[in-house]
Write a protein that holds these residues in place. Structure first.
Motif, short mmCIF file in Angstrom:
data_model
loop_
_atom_site.label_atom_id
_atom_site.label_comp_id
_atom_site.label_asym_id
_atom_site.label_seq_id
_atom_site.Cartn_x
_atom_site.Cartn_y
_atom_site.Cartn_z
N ASP A 1 0.87 -1.17 0.00
CA ASP A 1 0.00 0.00 0.00
C ASP A 1 0.91 1.22 0.00
O ASP A 1 1.89 1.27 0.73
CB ASP A 1 -0.87 0.04 1.26
CG ASP A 1 -1.82 -1.13 1.35
OD1 ASP A 1 -2.12 -1.73 0.31
OD2 ASP A 1 -2.26 -1.44 2.47
N SER A 2 0.59 2.22 -0.79
CA SER A 2 1.44 3.41 -0.83
C SER A 2 1.10 4.40 0.27
O SER A 2 1.81 5.38 0.46
CB SER A 2 1.33 4.11 -2.19
OG SER A 2 0.05 4.68 -2.35
N GLY A 3 0.01 4.16 0.99
CA GLY A 3 -0.39 5.08 2.04
C GLY A 3 -1.12 4.37 3.15
O GLY A 3 -1.05 3.15 3.27
N PRO A 4 -1.86 5.11 3.97
CA PRO A 4 -2.55 4.53 5.13
C PRO A 4 -3.51 3.41 4.75
O PRO A 4 -4.00 3.35 3.63
CB PRO A 4 -3.30 5.73 5.71
CG PRO A 4 -2.49 6.90 5.28
CD PRO A 4 -1.97 6.56 3.92
N SER A 5 -3.78 2.55 5.71
CA SER A 5 -4.63 1.39 5.43
C SER A 5 -5.55 1.07 6.61
O SER A 5 -5.86 -0.08 6.86
CB SER A 5 -3.77 0.18 5.09
OG SER A 5 -2.77 -0.03 6.08
N LEU A 6 -5.98 2.10 7.30
CA LEU A 6 -6.91 1.93 8.41
C LEU A 6 -8.30 2.30 7.92
O LEU A 6 -8.57 3.46 7.60
CB LEU A 6 -6.51 2.83 9.58
CG LEU A 6 -7.36 2.79 10.85
CD1 LEU A 6 -7.31 1.41 11.49
CD2 LEU A 6 -6.88 3.84 11.84
N PHE A 7 -9.19 1.32 7.81
CA PHE A 7 -10.49 1.53 7.18
C PHE A 7 -11.63 1.07 8.09
O PHE A 7 -11.45 0.21 8.94
CB PHE A 7 -10.61 0.71 5.89
CG PHE A 7 -9.49 0.85 4.92
CD1 PHE A 7 -9.44 1.90 4.05
CD2 PHE A 7 -8.47 -0.10 4.88
CE1 PHE A 7 -8.41 2.03 3.14
CE2 PHE A 7 -7.43 0.01 3.98
CZ PHE A 7 -7.40 1.08 3.11
N SER A 8 -12.80 1.60 7.80
CA SER A 8 -14.05 1.04 8.33
C SER A 8 -15.18 1.49 7.43
O SER A 8 -15.05 2.47 6.69
CB SER A 8 -14.31 1.49 9.77
OG SER A 8 -14.56 2.87 9.84
N GLY A 9 -16.28 0.75 7.47
CA GLY A 9 -17.47 1.16 6.73
C GLY A 9 -17.61 0.61 5.33
O GLY A 9 -18.58 0.95 4.64
N PHE A 10 -16.70 -0.26 4.86
CA PHE A 10 -16.84 -0.79 3.51
C PHE A 10 -18.09 -1.65 3.36
O PHE A 10 -18.69 -1.71 2.29
CB PHE A 10 -15.62 -1.65 3.15
CG PHE A 10 -14.44 -0.86 2.69
CD1 PHE A 10 -14.57 0.12 1.73
CD2 PHE A 10 -13.18 -1.11 3.21
CE1 PHE A 10 -13.48 0.85 1.29
CE2 PHE A 10 -12.08 -0.39 2.78
CZ PHE A 10 -12.23 0.59 1.81
N PRO B 1 -21.70 -0.22 19.94
CA PRO B 1 -21.73 -1.68 20.05
C PRO B 1 -21.62 -2.35 18.68
O PRO B 1 -22.21 -1.90 17.70
CB PRO B 1 -23.11 -1.95 20.68
CG PRO B 1 -23.44 -0.69 21.41
CD PRO B 1 -22.87 0.43 20.58
N GLY B 2 -20.85 -3.42 18.63
CA GLY B 2 -20.75 -4.21 17.40
C GLY B 2 -19.89 -3.61 16.31
O GLY B 2 -19.89 -4.12 15.19
N CYS B 3 -19.13 -2.55 16.61
CA CYS B 3 -18.35 -1.91 15.56
C CYS B 3 -17.08 -2.72 15.27
O CYS B 3 -16.65 -3.55 16.08
CB CYS B 3 -17.98 -0.49 15.95
SG CYS B 3 -17.02 -0.39 17.48
N SER B 4 -16.50 -2.50 14.10
CA SER B 4 -15.26 -3.17 13.74
C SER B 4 -14.50 -2.35 12.71
O SER B 4 -15.07 -1.48 12.05
CB SER B 4 -15.55 -4.57 13.16
OG SER B 4 -16.21 -4.47 11.91
N LEU B 5 -13.22 -2.62 12.59
CA LEU B 5 -12.40 -2.06 11.53
C LEU B 5 -12.30 -3.10 10.42
O LEU B 5 -12.56 -4.28 10.64
CB LEU B 5 -11.02 -1.70 12.07
CG LEU B 5 -11.00 -0.66 13.19
CD1 LEU B 5 -9.61 -0.55 13.80
CD2 LEU B 5 -11.45 0.69 12.67
N GLU B 6 -11.92 -2.65 9.21
CA GLU B 6 -11.90 -3.56 8.07
C GLU B 6 -10.63 -3.33 7.25
O GLU B 6 -10.17 -2.19 7.10
CB GLU B 6 -13.11 -3.33 7.17
CG GLU B 6 -14.43 -3.59 7.87
CD GLU B 6 -15.61 -3.00 7.10
OE1 GLU B 6 -16.73 -3.50 7.28
OE2 GLU B 6 -15.40 -2.04 6.33
N TYR B 7 -10.10 -4.41 6.73
CA TYR B 7 -9.01 -4.29 5.76
C TYR B 7 -9.39 -5.06 4.50
O TYR B 7 -9.79 -6.23 4.59
CB TYR B 7 -7.69 -4.83 6.32
CG TYR B 7 -6.56 -4.61 5.35
CD1 TYR B 7 -5.97 -3.35 5.23
CD2 TYR B 7 -6.13 -5.64 4.51
CE1 TYR B 7 -4.96 -3.12 4.31
CE2 TYR B 7 -5.12 -5.42 3.58
CZ TYR B 7 -4.54 -4.16 3.48
OH TYR B 7 -3.56 -3.93 2.56
N PRO B 8 -9.29 -4.45 3.33
CA PRO B 8 -9.69 -5.13 2.09
C PRO B 8 -8.78 -6.33 1.81
O PRO B 8 -7.56 -6.20 1.79
CB PRO B 8 -9.51 -4.06 1.01
CG PRO B 8 -9.44 -2.76 1.74
CD PRO B 8 -8.84 -3.07 3.07
#
Length: 613
Positions: A141-150, A323-330
């Motif tokens: 990855d050329s930049g940040p990779s912290l995601f959520s909401g996909f 509640p129930g939240c999570s982070l995501e990585y493709p």
């Protein structure tokens, strides 16, 4: 980031007038609230931008929309979908300059709207600042990779998810809920969610920090309902926004405001101000809490809490501490984001031409009519030219004699964020602990501030969730210091010189030390199979960013991001130099706003119906 003009009070005002009758003691305060919500409820946000000269107050009001658009982080992409390297047809309805996330979202939606779209990308890979690349079998990855909401859908989904949904594309992701934190007080696994962080506070801070954190959540989480009530995909840059946004989603806004009550409506006015003002009003004084909030602000927007808009932070807290939240990585890396957008564009007949460097924007009779390529070819734009370049780079593409002095001056006076230092590493996983997490954050010294030079390092090891990014038994790693590296230090250096190589080694040492701390004793930098150091000159070269900048350094309460129209008819802008600002959901929203503005209200409404929002 505007004013609303409406004949008769919008529904939200009617509700507030009823509240006035029920709560006469708050009449004076509520009068101000009525004025505020009158402007927000009809959501003329970008519409007035195209119809009126902006006033300072109008621009400030527009920033409230930021909370409705959502703001998270920045992905970086790669190319799996084939694109053309030759411009075979030298005209299109809309020509998009640059294939960053904003430009791809704009082109994707325009293709979905059955417009003939051509994206021109100077690089040999699409994605702009979001592209990814390969080296010796490692995919970075050329930049940040912290995601959520996909994976979110519906009215409250983040803008990028809504665009992908409109294009019929999805991104498989791995979910997780924590990252490692290395701070002066110690190191711990920080978990998102409503309760887990309280345990960390009790252990590494104090009971007082626990009380203050609870006080903060109790104050700001109720604001998030209103902040997320309006779908970003409903926004457009003309009066049609009254149909696609205000009328369509007025009931949900009314319900949100009713649930907040009069005091909540008054508190929501703080969404316009820097988040530090909310902190101060709550009398939060615990040093750990103040430092932690500054860190979250910096991760979100590249500024501390006194520079980030409260709306952005409210949205983030709702995403990370519910509640129930999570982070995501493709899966397959953040390049999957760009690949999905490219597929969507091509699916609906849009075109992408790589290695097609735009030399300048052609203006005839005062209107943008196309672009001239470095090859000498002229590409005609029948309806519009959309620049996904930065404001400074867009200005340099225009014939200076046609640009109003006031527009030039406003761009030249806009402060820039600093640039980046990057470290990309490929290494053997043997001897590395098996419970290694994907994300690590290192803060060396709270007293220096999270925005200080070489003080905060973000580290991503995405191969722990997506093993295909590295050869078998290997890991891929990206460490970076976001927006804190001065361009002046590097300006004028020859990239092939010994001086440049020595400075790279010197300025990347703090990244290596952070990586060694995070990965542990099994890591040996000398045995790494790939070692790449990126500098501000790297940013300028590959991303064609003016001075390698991260983007405009516009602080909440001190300025606003520009709109999408320009003084040149038929020339529009999208990306991180426009409203709502820096970050993937933000630039996706900017691209969507421009695309929506270039089609009829009927087409826009049909799309909203089709995607179920």
């Amino acid at each position: 980031m505007p004013t609303a003009v409406s004949r008769g009070p919008p529904p939200t005002v009617t509700l507030l007038l009823l509240l006035l009758k029920r709560h006469p003691r708050h009449s004076q305060e509520m009068a101000s609230a009525v004025q505020f919500w009158m402007q927000c409820a009809v959501f003329v946000i970008p519409a007035v931008q195209m119809c009126f000269q902006w006033t300072r107050f109008a621009k400030t009001i527009l920033q409230v929309a930021y909370c409705l658009l959502g703001l998270l982080t920045v992905p970086r992409s790669s190319l799996c979908t084939p694109c053309s390297v030759v411009v075979s047809k030298l005209e299109a309805d809309v020509v998009v300059i640059g294939s960053g996330i904003g430009g791809l979202c704009c082109a994707g939606l325009l293709s979905r709207y059955q417009q003939d779209v051509l994206v021109l990308e100077s690089h040999d890979t699409p994605g702009g600042a979001a592209h990814s690349f390969q080296k010796k079998g490692y995919k970075f990855d050329s930049g940040p990779s912290l995601f959520s909401g996909f994976q979110s859908r519906g009215p409250q989904a983040n803008p990028l998810a809504q665009v992908l949904d409109a294009l019929g594309e999805s991104i498989p992701c791995a979910s997780y809920d924590s990252w490692m934190v290395y701070i002066p007080e110690g190191e711990f696994l920080s978990r998102i969610g409503p309760t887990e962080f309280f345990k960390d506070l009790e252990k590494y801070a104090s009971l007082n920090a626990v009380r203050e954190w609870r006080k903060l959540l109790d104050a700001i989480l109720p604001m998030s309902t209103a902040a997320m009530a309006l779908p970003p995909l409903s926004i457009r840059g003309d009066w049609g926004v009254l149909s696609t946004a205000a009328t369509r989603y007025g009931p949900s806004l009314l319900k949100s405001f009713a649930q907040m009550g009069p005091q909540g409506a008054l508190s929501a006015m703080k969404l316009l101000r820097p988040f530090s003002e909310i902190i101060d009003s709550l009398e939060l004084k615990d040093p750990f809490i103040r430092n932690w909030i500054d860190l979250l602000s910096f991760l979100l927007a590249g500024v501390k809490s006194d520079g980030v808009l409260s709306a952005e932070m409210v949205y983030m807290f709702a995403e990370w501490y519910k509640p129930g939240c999570s982070l995501e990585y493709p899966l397959h890396g953040s390049g999957a984001v760009v690949d999905a957008l490219v597929r969507g564009i091509q699916k609906f007949g849009g075109r992408i031409a790589l290695r097609s460097h735009v030399e300048n924007i052609v203006v005839q009779n005062g209107r943008a009519v196309g672009v001239k390529l470095k090859s000498g070819q002229f590409v005609r734009a029948k309806k519009a030219v959309v620049s996904n370049a930065s404001m400074w780079d867009t200005l340099n593409l225009l014939p200076q004699e046609v640009v109003p002095k006031s527009y030039k001056d406003s761009i030249k006076m806009t402060p820039q964020c600093e640039s980046f230092m990057h470290l990309h590493v490929g290494f053997d996983a043997e001897g590395i602990r098996e419970d290694l997490g994907i994300h690590h954050i290192v803060v060396n010294d709270w007293k220096r501030g999270v925005d200080a030079d070489q003080n905060v390092v973000l580290i991503s090891v995405p191969s722990v969730l997506s093993p295909d990014l590295a050869p078998p038994g290997k890991h891929v790693l990206h460490a970076y210091a976001p927006g804190t590296e001065s361009f002046e230090r590097w300006e004028g250096l020859d990239r092939k010189s010994a001086e440049y190589k020595a400075l790279k080694a010197e300025r990347s040492e703090f990244l290596w030390k952070a990586v060694e701390r995070a990965i542990g004793p099994g890591f040996d930098r000398e045995k790494c199979e790939v070692k790449l150091v990126g500098t501000p000159l790297t940013h300028r070269r590959y991303l064609r960013r003016n001075r390698g900048t991260y983007g405009p350094a516009i602080k909440a309460g001190q300025g606003t991001f520009p709109g999408h129209s320009t003084p040149i008819p038929q020339l529009y802008c999208c990306g991180d130099s426009t409203f709502p600002g820096i970050g993937v959901p933000a630039v996706a929203a900017s691209g969507a706003i421009v695309a929506n503005s270039l089609v009829s209200v009927s087409q826009h409404s049909q799309l909203l119906d089709a995607v179920g929002i």
